[in-house]
Design a protein around this motif. Structure first.
Motif, PDB file in Angstrom:
ATOM      1  N   ALA A  81      -9.848  -8.085  -0.774  1.00  0.00           N
ATOM      2  CA  ALA A  81      -9.563  -7.567  -2.114  1.00  0.00           C
ATOM      3  C   ALA A  81     -10.485  -6.397  -2.451  1.00  0.00           C
ATOM      4  N   ILE A  82     -11.760  -6.518  -2.083  1.00  0.00           N
ATOM      5  CA  ILE A  82     -12.727  -5.440  -2.342  1.00  0.00           C
ATOM      6  C   ILE A  82     -12.294  -4.167  -1.610  1.00  0.00           C
ATOM      7  N   ASP A  83     -11.913  -4.323  -0.335  1.00  0.00           N
ATOM      8  CA  ASP A  83     -11.479  -3.155   0.445  1.00  0.00           C
ATOM      9  C   ASP A  83     -10.262  -2.493  -0.202  1.00  0.00           C
ATOM     10  N   TYR A  84      -9.319  -3.312  -0.688  1.00  0.00           N
ATOM     11  CA  TYR A  84      -8.107  -2.743  -1.284  1.00  0.00           C
ATOM     12  C   TYR A  84      -8.429  -2.058  -2.607  1.00  0.00           C
ATOM     13  N   MET A  85      -9.294  -2.668  -3.423  1.00  0.00           N
ATOM     14  CA  MET A  85      -9.659  -2.051  -4.696  1.00  0.00           C
ATOM     15  C   MET A  85     -10.363  -0.715  -4.470  1.00  0.00           C
ATOM     16  N   ARG A  86     -11.232  -0.672  -3.477  1.00  0.00           N
ATOM     17  CA  ARG A  86     -11.917   0.590  -3.169  1.00  0.00           C
ATOM     18  C   ARG A  86     -10.912   1.652  -2.710  1.00  0.00           C
ATOM     19  N   LEU A  87      -9.986   1.242  -1.845  1.00  0.00           N
ATOM     20  CA  LEU A  87      -8.986   2.183  -1.350  1.00  0.00           C
ATOM     21  C   LEU A  87      -8.141   2.721  -2.495  1.00  0.00           C
ATOM     22  N   LEU A  88      -7.684   1.825  -3.364  1.00  0.00           N
ATOM     23  CA  LEU A  88      -6.856   2.241  -4.487  1.00  0.00           C
ATOM     24  C   LEU A  88      -7.628   3.172  -5.412  1.00  0.00           C
ATOM     25  N   ARG A  89      -8.880   2.846  -5.649  1.00  0.00           N
ATOM     26  CA  ARG A  89      -9.718   3.700  -6.500  1.00  0.00           C
ATOM     27  C   ARG A  89      -9.911   5.075  -5.870  1.00  0.00           C
ATOM     28  N   ASP A  90     -10.149   5.120  -4.547  1.00  0.00           N
ATOM     29  CA  ASP A  90     -10.358   6.395  -3.862  1.00  0.00           C
ATOM     30  C   ASP A  90      -9.089   7.254  -3.867  1.00  0.00           C
ATOM     31  N   LEU A  91      -7.920   6.603  -3.911  1.00  0.00           N
ATOM     32  CA  LEU A  91      -6.659   7.344  -3.942  1.00  0.00           C
ATOM     33  C   LEU A  91      -6.347   7.896  -5.331  1.00  0.00           C
ATOM     34  N   GLY A  92      -7.120   7.446  -6.345  1.00  0.00           N
ATOM     35  CA  GLY A  92      -6.914   7.963  -7.694  1.00  0.00           C
ATOM     36  C   GLY A  92      -6.490   6.929  -8.711  1.00  0.00           C
ATOM     37  N   GLY A  93      -6.342   5.670  -8.282  1.00  0.00           N
ATOM     38  CA  GLY A  93      -5.989   4.618  -9.222  1.00  0.00           C
ATOM     39  C   GLY A  93      -7.191   4.184 -10.049  1.00  0.00           C
ATOM     40  N   THR A  94      -6.923   3.524 -11.169  1.00  0.00           N
ATOM     41  CA  THR A  94      -7.980   2.983 -12.018  1.00  0.00           C
ATOM     42  C   THR A  94      -7.890   1.464 -11.983  1.00  0.00           C
ATOM     43  N   VAL A  95      -8.980   0.820 -11.589  1.00  0.00           N
ATOM     44  CA  VAL A  95      -8.979  -0.620 -11.348  1.00  0.00           C
ATOM     45  C   VAL A  95      -9.994  -1.300 -12.260  1.00  0.00           C
ATOM     46  N   ARG A  96      -9.582  -2.418 -12.851  1.00  0.00           N
ATOM     47  CA  ARG A  96     -10.492  -3.250 -13.634  1.00  0.00           C
ATOM     48  C   ARG A  96     -10.255  -4.710 -13.276  1.00  0.00           C
ATOM     49  N   THR A  97     -11.215  -5.557 -13.651  1.00  0.00           N
ATOM     50  CA  THR A  97     -11.055  -6.998 -13.447  1.00  0.00           C
ATOM     51  C   THR A  97     -11.412  -7.733 -14.727  1.00  0.00           C
ATOM     52  N   LEU A 134       0.816  -1.208   0.000  1.00  0.00           N
ATOM     53  CA  LEU A 134       0.000   0.000   0.000  1.00  0.00           C
ATOM     54  C   LEU A 134       0.851   1.261   0.000  1.00  0.00           C
ATOM     55  N   GLU A 135       1.939   1.264   0.756  1.00  0.00           N
ATOM     56  CA  GLU A 135       2.798   2.449   0.818  1.00  0.00           C
ATOM     57  C   GLU A 135       3.360   2.788  -0.556  1.00  0.00           C
ATOM     58  N   LEU A 136       3.764   1.736  -1.296  1.00  0.00           N
ATOM     59  CA  LEU A 136       4.303   1.964  -2.638  1.00  0.00           C
ATOM     60  C   LEU A 136       3.218   2.508  -3.559  1.00  0.00           C
ATOM     61  N   ASP A 137       2.022   1.892  -3.531  1.00  0.00           N
ATOM     62  CA  ASP A 137       0.926   2.349  -4.385  1.00  0.00           C
ATOM     63  C   ASP A 137       0.511   3.777  -4.035  1.00  0.00           C
ATOM     64  N   ARG A 138       0.407   4.055  -2.734  1.00  0.00           N
ATOM     65  CA  ARG A 138       0.019   5.393  -2.309  1.00  0.00           C
ATOM     66  C   ARG A 138       1.057   6.429  -2.747  1.00  0.00           C
ATOM     67  N   GLY A 139       2.347   6.057  -2.648  1.00  0.00           N
ATOM     68  CA  GLY A 139       3.406   6.975  -3.058  1.00  0.00           C
ATOM     69  C   GLY A 139       3.308   7.321  -4.536  1.00  0.00           C
ATOM     70  N   LEU A 140       3.007   6.331  -5.376  1.00  0.00           N
ATOM     71  CA  LEU A 140       2.843   6.589  -6.806  1.00  0.00           C
ATOM     72  C   LEU A 140       1.703   7.568  -7.060  1.00  0.00           C
ATOM     73  N   LEU A 141       0.565   7.301  -6.432  1.00  0.00           N
ATOM     74  CA  LEU A 141      -0.616   8.127  -6.672  1.00  0.00           C
ATOM     75  C   LEU A 141      -0.445   9.526  -6.089  1.00  0.00           C
ATOM     76  N   ASP A 142       0.233   9.638  -4.962  1.00  0.00           N
ATOM     77  CA  ASP A 142       0.481  10.958  -4.379  1.00  0.00           C
ATOM     78  C   ASP A 142       1.351  11.814  -5.292  1.00  0.00           C
ATOM     79  N   ARG A 143       2.193  11.163  -6.104  1.00  0.00           N
ATOM     80  CA  ARG A 143       3.048  11.916  -7.036  1.00  0.00           C
ATOM     81  C   ARG A 143       2.364  12.179  -8.367  1.00  0.00           C
TER      82      ARG A 143
END
Length: 347
Positions: A195-211, A168-177
């Motif tokens: 997995a659902i919680d992580y996908m939601r978190l990543l999406r809320d931070l600005g990532g784009t998620v698909r399955t 998460l720290e690595l993903d958050r660092g990317l999105l923060d930049r």
């Protein structure tokens, strides 16, 4: 610097915590605003003996011994008190800023040397082999730090929750930049709460998620200039770091193909469309002669879950055996029999 200044100012003036002034101090200051007073006169007007109030106000630079009437206290304008207290702090901040600039100029000059040596190190080979999970994570972290605009990833299985937390720290660092971060996970992730919680978190931070129903292999591409792919299972944990432009272009095309066919994660659910895509992937793999274990691995699910899917397919198509299931699927147009012979997966 802030912590040290708070400690110092807290010891000298009582202002380090940023709390409102003690009402007793305000009362003494208001009395002294009328005229310079001795300690005894000030105590009489306040209506109680003064203990440390005047010393505390003096520490805050709000009162001082009178310059023209010895033995009396006089007030100081708050602006003057603020300037007196902050002057050494601002001087120190300026000195630290100059020091920071000097450090950047001195050490930053080595960056060109480092980059040149780095390029030279891998000039003879466009592929670097990294063995061991910890080493792979470290190299990925190093490469991610250098990413400037885009990171895309395909994960055919959902990692355990402890691995997700570590990443998460690595993903958050990317999105923060402001890095454009796109990731594809298997449809099965939509049925795992972690997995659902992580996908939601990543999406809320600005990532784009698909399955997608089935993903061919794990891959991570950074700025389309370097990629990580896993080593063959028989070689143990590790990854190949690829820089060959031709290979990278091919991998980009693979990712784009996967991305275009994957389903966006908006309201995360396991709807009939997702369910149907998984069933179709199962039928295609059965027609291709894959074992239950291989199909489950490719879908990112357990063999027990796979068999529940098969039971549903048997009931829906009204058959009892896998052979009958294949015939019924072809008749329904779900899979096709190739000219090369029966059992070929649909293109």
């Amino acid at each position: 610097m802030a912590d040290n200044e708070d400690v110092e100012l807290g010891a000298d003036t009582g202002l380090g915590a940023g709390n409102p002034l003690d009402p007793d101090l305000v009362a003494v200051y208001q009395v002294l605003l009328e005229a310079p007073l001795t300690t005894e006169e000030c105590s009489d007007l306040v209506g109680r003996p003064l203990t440390s109030e005047l010393e505390r106000l003096a520490a805050m630079r709000l009162v001082r011994p009178s310059l023209v009437e010895p033995g009396r206290w006089e007030t100081v304008a708050p602006d003057a008190a603020i300037a007196a207290i902050l002057a050494p702090v601002q001087a120190r901040a300026h000195a630290l800023a100059l020091h920071s600039d000097a450090v950047r100029k001195t050490l930053g000059g080595l960056e060109t040397l480092y980059q040149a040596a780095y390029r030279k190190q891998y000039a003879q080979s466009s592929t670097e082999i990294v063995r061991g999970g910890d080493q792979v994570r470290q190299r990925l972290s190093d490469l991610a730090t250098r990413a400037t605009h885009e990171v895309v990833a395909v994960h055919p299985t959902m990692a355990p929750v402890e691995v997700l937390r570590a990443g998460l720290e690595l993903d958050r660092g990317l999105l923060d930049r402001g890095i454009d971060y796109q990731v594809v996970w298997p449809h099965s992730a939509r049925r795992q709460q972690d997995a659902i919680d992580y996908m939601r978190l990543l999406r809320d931070l600005g990532g784009t998620v698909r399955t997608a129903a089935m993903l061919p292999s794990r891959m991570i591409l950074l700025d389309r200039s370097v990629a990580l792919i896993p080593l063959p299972a028989e070689e143990g944990p590790g990854a190949a770091i690829v820089r060959d432009p031709v290979v990278l272009d091919f991998m980009v095309r693979i990712f784009e193909h996967i991305w275009e066919r994957a389903r966006p994660v908006e309201e995360i659910c396991y709807d009939t469309t997702v369910f149907g895509e998984i069933e179709l992937a199962i039928l295609q793999d059965l027609a291709g002669g894959h074992t239950d274990e291989a199909i489950a691995r490719r879908l990112g699910i357990s063999t027990r879950t796979l068999r529940r899917y098969l039971t549903t397919l048997f009931e829906r198509l009204g058959v009892e055996t896998r052979f009958q299931l294949g015939i019924a699927a072809m008749r329904a147009g779900l899979i096709q029999e190739e000219d090369e012979g029966p059992g070929s997966p649909c293109p």
